[in-house]
Scaffold this active site. Structure first.
Site, PDB file in Angstrom:
ATOM      1  N   SER A 182      33.754  70.002  59.934  1.00 24.95           N
ATOM      2  CA  SER A 182      33.097  68.743  61.604  1.00 24.95           C
ATOM      3  C   SER A 182      31.776  67.997  61.137  1.00 24.95           C
ATOM      4  O   SER A 182      30.987  67.874  60.473  1.00 24.95           O
ATOM      5  CB  SER A 182      31.902  69.890  62.075  1.00 24.95           C
TER       6      SER A 182
ATOM      7  N   LYS B 225      25.132  58.515  61.832  1.00 26.43           N
ATOM      8  CA  LYS B 225      24.457  59.046  61.988  1.00 26.43           C
ATOM      9  C   LYS B 225      24.945  60.492  60.657  1.00 26.43           C
ATOM     10  O   LYS B 225      24.369  60.564  58.933  1.00 26.43           O
ATOM     11  CB  LYS B 225      23.669  60.136  62.839  1.00 26.43           C
ATOM     12  N   GLU B 226      26.622  59.767  61.018  1.00 28.53           N
ATOM     13  CA  GLU B 226      26.962  60.842  59.445  1.00 28.53           C
ATOM     14  C   GLU B 226      27.708  59.662  58.687  1.00 28.53           C
ATOM     15  O   GLU B 226      29.001  59.872  59.649  1.00 28.53           O
ATOM     16  CB  GLU B 226      27.733  61.787  59.820  1.00 28.53           C
TER      17      GLU B 226
ATOM     18  N   ASP C 254      34.001  65.390  66.552  1.00 34.85           N
ATOM     19  CA  ASP C 254      33.650  66.059  68.217  1.00 34.85           C
ATOM     20  C   ASP C 254      32.689  64.658  68.908  1.00 34.85           C
ATOM     21  O   ASP C 254      32.780  64.604  70.360  1.00 34.85           O
ATOM     22  CB  ASP C 254      31.997  67.068  68.034  1.00 34.85           C
TER      23      ASP C 254
ATOM     24  N   LYS D 144      28.862  72.474  72.357  1.00 35.10           N
ATOM     25  CA  LYS D 144      28.674  71.120  70.971  1.00 35.10           C
ATOM     26  C   LYS D 144      28.687  72.013  69.533  1.00 35.10           C
ATOM     27  O   LYS D 144      30.149  71.927  69.649  1.00 35.10           O
ATOM     28  CB  LYS D 144      26.894  72.263  70.251  1.00 35.10           C
ATOM     29  N   LYS D 145      28.775  71.544  68.325  1.00 36.09           N
ATOM     30  CA  LYS D 145      29.880  72.537  67.030  1.00 36.09           C
ATOM     31  C   LYS D 145      29.953  73.741  67.417  1.00 36.09           C
ATOM     32  O   LYS D 145      31.585  73.522  67.053  1.00 36.09           O
ATOM     33  CB  LYS D 145      28.527  72.199  66.331  1.00 36.09           C
TER      34      LYS D 145
ATOM     35  N   ASP E 109      30.290  71.586  56.624  1.00 39.65           N
ATOM     36  CA  ASP E 109      29.570  70.128  56.922  1.00 39.65           C
ATOM     37  C   ASP E 109      29.675  68.762  56.414  1.00 39.65           C
ATOM     38  O   ASP E 109      30.343  68.565  55.133  1.00 39.65           O
ATOM     39  CB  ASP E 109      28.021  70.406  57.097  1.00 39.65           C
TER      40      ASP E 109
ATOM     41  N   ASP F 230      25.462  79.430  64.403  1.00 40.43           N
ATOM     42  CA  ASP F 230      26.348  80.456  62.851  1.00 40.43           C
ATOM     43  C   ASP F 230      25.443  81.777  62.952  1.00 40.43           C
ATOM     44  O   ASP F 230      26.161  82.856  62.518  1.00 40.43           O
ATOM     45  CB  ASP F 230      25.753  79.548  61.659  1.00 40.43           C
TER      46      ASP F 230
END
Length: 1151
Positions: free
Chosen positions: A385, A391-392, A421, A619-620, A644, A854
């Site tokens: 994901s 930022k990633e 996403d 969201k996630k 991740d 989670d």
């Protein structure tokens, strides 16, 4: 538009088309709309009789691909049958070279792309892979290729023809005429096809009636129209799956026959292996390594001894009131009672720590000794994901993907899904570049057993890369791959500029075209400049269906269509060894010798779920649920591993170790296998306890001895049916005890819950799917995949104690192919409206309503009676990155703590857990929701030493012997417990101390803010929003830890900074008062100074982080320090002004 209630795919052939395009059958047949423009600018129609209208625009042509035939969607009688081998190739070419998009109130559109990225690709599984051009006049389509990338020609004359032109030629009334030699195509069987010459493979025409092809047993084709019907007259898919050998979807196994075995197995080789396996002595796949009693027994005894000491101490404190400072005594006693309660919640679940080990040799003997060379291991879907490429970084995500593709797991059983996403073209093209580079990286890893299989980490290893490498060509191969990886990094890092330049050029061209058309319509009159939306363009010159840099309608972060692109199509079922030209195309030759290396790559799919304004996308958790549904339709692996984007596979055999626990005796009751999180790029001193070893090596090992570790968000191997919300086998036969390893208790019958009925159907293979649409949605493909996944996930029935197992060899059959209809169904299930009026996010999948989805998801599984296992591998299974900057670290802890507060105020509070959860497991989950509230008492307790020094009083009347003995006993017991925990967990003393320090830093900053935010959400309904933690480096490119010294001011720093300043001022005030006092109270001074120094020692890493490096302390730190010091001093003077006989200095006066 592909209908979402489409029947499951039971065949992989393309449906034949009716000659009459206006027939009712043709009008009602579901279809997928494609658009395609060739590189030369010409339009290509697959079926000319359907091109009765002009294209919608100057860029696209439209044609139609019908849904493949299913048992209730059979070709019309009289149509010329299409050879299944050809149809498979056609469908694979459509799917692998098309990007699918669609969603709510929109057509499911598949755009056939000439190329996915600007650079050339050569691997035959890769989307947009280059190849020969069709020799038919007026067509420049690509010739079909086999798994090795060799051209497939249907005629002995060697005329190269694409799948579309061949399909048109084969449908002619005279049986098909080759456009090259003008001779009819020759009808051959599969055996002749395998030996076809002419520089390629010769494809056969359908055999005449009554003559079965040799490939028929290998293809799950439905040839009979006399199929099982339900009472309503509709086709009963469930009965068909049970009563035939049919399959649907990529990755689904046949159900076992009555005599055992699950495949077609005509040669009986696998059956002999099965019987031989049953005769062998049974060996477990895993074993539990108990901790030495010499360590564990004193550890447990010390816990109970400390409990007694704490009880006596609190009783003594309550009984002996400090009459001189009742307010100080009252605050301290309340805080101490809470600390004792919090310590009990944290310590009692640690009574039963265990270690485990897996045996990979036994796993190989049981699942990979088939005569066919295939593996009997279940399928595995891996989710990665990502949400924001800024930022990633895409390079980090690409390295994670490469480590997954190179993992040591059967290639045909492995599928990787990337969830973007943010819907960014940058991520899309980065994944395509990663798929292209995998062509050389994955065979290199397999050939030389490379570890780790993340290229960035491997090439940055500080150890000797040539150690233990015996192949003489390793040095040459490594240098070649290193050069290729350097070029790969350059392409990835240059993608933002490349996309921007490309989009600017295409946008300028479109504006010029619009201006030209406007001038033609204006007849010479002056016209205004045309402003068109600033679109983002793909490499093939078409609009990107996701988000644009300049947001526009249907192209913003919260408003865009769903996107699916199969980057790497499913591999062949059997190993494909390389050779000359393998893996690098026909023109360049092989980069290195791959004659003994399997060059297949796992399936790789890019997915960006649909987002629309007005919908809560959760969201996630919402993105993960979209992946669960899409993967169930496309591959339906019975197990799911989520990672991740910055957590890569460090140990290539980690997937096999996790599967050992799932496939072992009792594995049917495991909902997930959690791996520890390990991090790279942490400063050597681990200033802010980023490794978090106390949690991962102490708490998680201890929970493994109860009902299992909690789910921590990444590095977790799930059982798919557990995510679907079903109960485990035998969940209703007994209730959970206190602690089975320490205090076993007789098992008593428990009341069966409503959900248990669904599980009994799992045990009895008698599923009632009629109620599933209300729970899982209206996708029949998704619903029908549930019993398949449940069956495939069972352990082998090779031991009498395995009550819910499957026969050996049930997963050895070849897999079905992926076609456009399946991808269109996947587009439907990732749409924003699909979850409406279903239980997704409530009882099914990842649970919504918390920023720590989670923990809630794992809690729901344990609450239904499932167990989990903690898998610690050597070397580490996965590694990732963690924020080493103080501000980023505090924001990360704030997010976790806020989620815990949400859990405490929700129905997921462990106080409301069911009887299936063990008492100590319940205490552990209760501690998860309660620990942020400790910050309130912790902050008060950190101010108590300062208040004591300011007032000249202490929490006790005097430092007598009883108080000192209690204090010494509590401190020594804590130190001894820490030593024993270090012994059985293997952590270092420094790591334990860093954890203690950051516990106080986080407790006085992020945890307090989390409590306030949680209360605001519960009381005022204020929603909490968080931003992703940036994974970019610091400003100093030459320093690996430059980000450690960067100071980014945040309001979370105010409480600990205040505590530091107040305690420093208090120590100065206390020393001054005592030194210049007429009757100095040294005992009170020593007590106050001791506890103030204890607080300052814990906050030392925080103070060091504020100082920055080389004197670059921000001015804001000094400003806040001065303001806080002056404010506290004036406030105390206002509260307790000094009197003439008690002022600081006593009788001392200045001369």
């Amino acid at each position: 538009m592909a209908h979402s209630n489409r029947t499951p795919r039971l065949a992989t052939s393309l449906s034949s088309h009716s000659d009459d395009g206006n027939s009712p059958a043709a009008a009602t047949r579901p279809f997928v709309a494609f658009g395609r423009r060739t590189s030369s600018g010409r339009y290509v129609s697959y079926y000319q009789e359907q091109m009765d209208s002009e294209p919608e625009s100057g860029e696209y042509a439209r044609y139609r691909v019908d849904i493949p035939p299913t048992p209730d969607n059979q070709p019309m009688a009289g149509e010329v049958p299409v050879d299944p081998t050809i149809s498979v190739r056609v469908e694979e070419q459509y799917v692998s070279n098309s990007i699918f998009s669609g969603g709510f109130n929109s057509h499911t559109r598949a755009h056939l792309m000439e190329k996915v990225i600007d650079s050339e690709t050569s691997h035959p599984q890769m989307a947009g892979a280059r190849g020969s051009v069709c020799a038919t006049v007026g067509c420049d389509g690509k010739v079909m290729r086999d798994e090795r990338g060799v051209d497939i020609v249907p005629c002995e004359c060697g005329h190269k023809i694409c799948a579309e032109c061949y399909d048109d030629a084969a449908r002619q009334d005279d049986g098909g005429i080759c456009p090259g030699c003008k001779e009819p195509y020759r009808s051959t069987d599969a055996g002749e096809m395998e030996s076809g010459g002419g520089g390629g493979q010769t494809l056969p025409l359908p055999p005449p009636p009554g003559r079965a092809s040799k490939m028929a047993p290998r293809l799950s084709m439905v040839r009979s129209t006399n199929l099982t019907r339900s009472q309503t007259g509709d086709f009963d898919h469930n009965r068909w799956l049970f009563e035939t050998k049919g399959t649907y979807g990529y990755g689904n196994a046949f159900w076992p026959t009555e005599n055992g075995g699950g495949g077609d197995g005509g040669d009986g080789g696998d059956g002999a292996h099965h019987s031989e396996l049953m005769k062998k002595p049974w060996r477990p796949l895993t074993r539990k390594l108990k901790i030495s009693a010499a360590i564990l027994s004193p550890y447990r005894l010390l816990i109970f001894a400390r409990m007694v000491v704490l009880g006596l101490f609190l009783a003594w404190r309550i009984k002996h009131v400090n009459e001189d400072a009742v307010w100080l005594w009252g605050m301290s006693v309340v805080c101490e009672i809470w600390f004792a309660f919090s310590w009990l919640l944290d310590q009692l679940p640690k009574l039963c720590p265990v270690n485990r080990a897996a045996d990979l040799t036994v796993l190989k003997d049981k699942f990979e000794k088939s005569s066919s060379g295939r593996s009997d291991l279940p399928g595995l879907d891996i989710f990665v994901s990502t949400a924001d490429p800024e930022k990633e970084p895409p390079l980090v995500t690409a390295n994670t993907i490469l480590s997954i593709l190179a993992a040591d797991y059967p290639v045909e059983k492995l599928s990787c899904y990337v969830s973007d996403d943010g819907g960014a073209l940058l991520t899309f093209e980065a994944m395509a570049e990663a798929a292209s580079f995998a062509n050389i990286w994955v065979p290199f890893c397999r050939k030389h057993t490379i570890e780790p299989r993340n290229p960035e980490s491997y090439f940055n290893l500080k150890r000797d890369p040539y150690k233990n490498k015996v192949r003489p060509d390793f040095v040459r191969d490594r240098r070649r791959v290193k050069r290729e990886y350097d070029e790969f990094k350059v392409r990835i890092n240059g993608l933002p500029d490349a996309i921007r330049r490309r989009s600017d050029a295409f946008n300028a061209r479109e504006e010029m075209k619009a201006m030209k058309r406007q001038r033609e319509l204006a007849d010479g009159e002056p016209v205004e400049s045309v402003k068109l939306p600033k679109a983002i363009w793909m490499a093939d010159g078409t609009h990107w269906p996701g988000t644009w840099t300049s947001p526009s309608t249907d192209h913003s972060r919260g408003d865009h269509a769903g996107i699916i692109q199969v980057m790497l199509k499913p591999p062949s079922d059997d190993p494909l060894p390389g050779g000359a030209g393998a893996g690098a195309g026909e023109e360049e030759g092989s980069p290195f010798d791959l004659t003994e290396v399997d060059i297949r790559l796992p399936m790789l799919v890019y997915i960006s779920r649909e987002k629309r304004t007005g919908y809560d996308h959760n969201k996630k958790a919402g993105a993960m649920n979209a992946l669960v549904r899409a993967s169930a339709v496309m591959s339906n692996g019975p197990f799911i591993l989520n990672l991740d984007c910055d957590h890569y596979v460090y140990n290539s055999k980690a997937l096999r170790e996790g599967m050992c626990y799932m496939m072992d005796r009792g594995g049917e009751r495991l909902c997930y296998v959690q791996f520890p999180q390990r991090f790279e790029g942490i400063d050597p001193s681990d200033r802010y306890a980023n490794h978090n070893t106390v949690f991962f090596d102490v708490n998680m090992r201890a929970l493994d001895g109860l009902q299992g570790p909690v789910y921590v968000g990444t590095g977790c191997l799930f059982r798919r049916v557990a995510l679907y919300g079903f109960d485990p086998p035998r969940a209703a036969k007994h209730s959970a005890g206190f602690c089975d390893c320490c205090f076993p208790r007789p098992r008593r019958p428990a009341v069966a819950a409503e959900e248990t009925q669904a599980l009994r159907r799992v045990e009895e293979d008698d599923w009632d799917l009629s109620s599933f649409p209300k729970r899982f949605g209206n996708s029949s493909v998704l619903i029908d995949s549930i019993p398949i996944a449940a069956y495939q996930g069972r352990p082998l029935a090779d031991h009498p104690s395995v009550k819910h197992g499957r026969e050996p060899g049930a997963l050895l059959v070849p897999r079905g192919r992926l076609d456009s209809a399946v991808v269109a169904e996947a587009i439907s299930v990732i749409s924003c409206w699909y979850e409406e009026k279903t239980e997704w996010g409530q009882r099914v999948g990842w649970i919504y309503g918390s920023v720590t989805e989670d923990v809630v998801t794992g809690y729901r599984m344990h609450n239904r009676g499932w167990k989990s296992v903690y898998c610690v591998t050597k070397p580490d299974a996965f590694r990732g990155t963690a924020p080493i900057n103080l501000t980023d670290r505090l924001h990360q802890v704030l997010r976790w703590a806020t989620g815990s507060v949400e859990i405490f105020f929700s129905r997921n509070n462990a106080l409301f857990a069911s009887g299936r959860m063990k008492l100590l497991q319940r205490m552990a989950y209760l501690n998860v929701g309660i620990y942020p509230f400790t910050s309130i008492f912790l902050i008060v307790y950190c101010f108590l030493p300062a208040l004591s020094l300011f007032s000249g009083q202490f929490i006790v009347q005097s430092l007598n012997v009883t108080f000192l003995v209690y204090l010494l006993a509590i401190t020594l017991s804590l130190c001894l417990l820490a030593v024993l925990e270090i012994r059985w967990s293997g952590i270092d003393l420094e790591e334990w101390w860093r954890n203690e320090q950051f516990w106080l830093i986080g407790g006085t900053s992020a945890h307090l803010a989390a409590v306030l935010q949680g209360l605001l959400k519960v009381i005022a309904g204020v929603e909490i929003s968080f931003t992703l933690t940036s994974k970019s480096g610091g400003d100093d490119a030459d320093d690996e830890f430059a980000d450690l010294y960067a100071v980014k001011w945040t309001s979370l720093m105010i409480p600990p900074l205040t505590i530091i300043m107040v305690n420093l001022i208090a120590i100065a005030v206390g020393l001054s008062r005592t030194i210049y006092s007429v009757l100095p109270q040294w005992s009170r001074l020593i007590g106050g100074v001791f506890f103030s120094l204890w607080v300052l020692l814990h906050l030392y890493p925080f103070a060091k982080g504020l100082m920055g490096r080389r004197g670059r302390t921000p001015t804001i730190v000094f400003v806040w320090s001065g303001l806080i010091a002056i404010t506290i001093s004036l406030l105390w003077v206002a509260i307790s002004p000094p009197s003439s006989n008690s002022q600081i200095g006593g009788s001392f006066t200045f001369p």
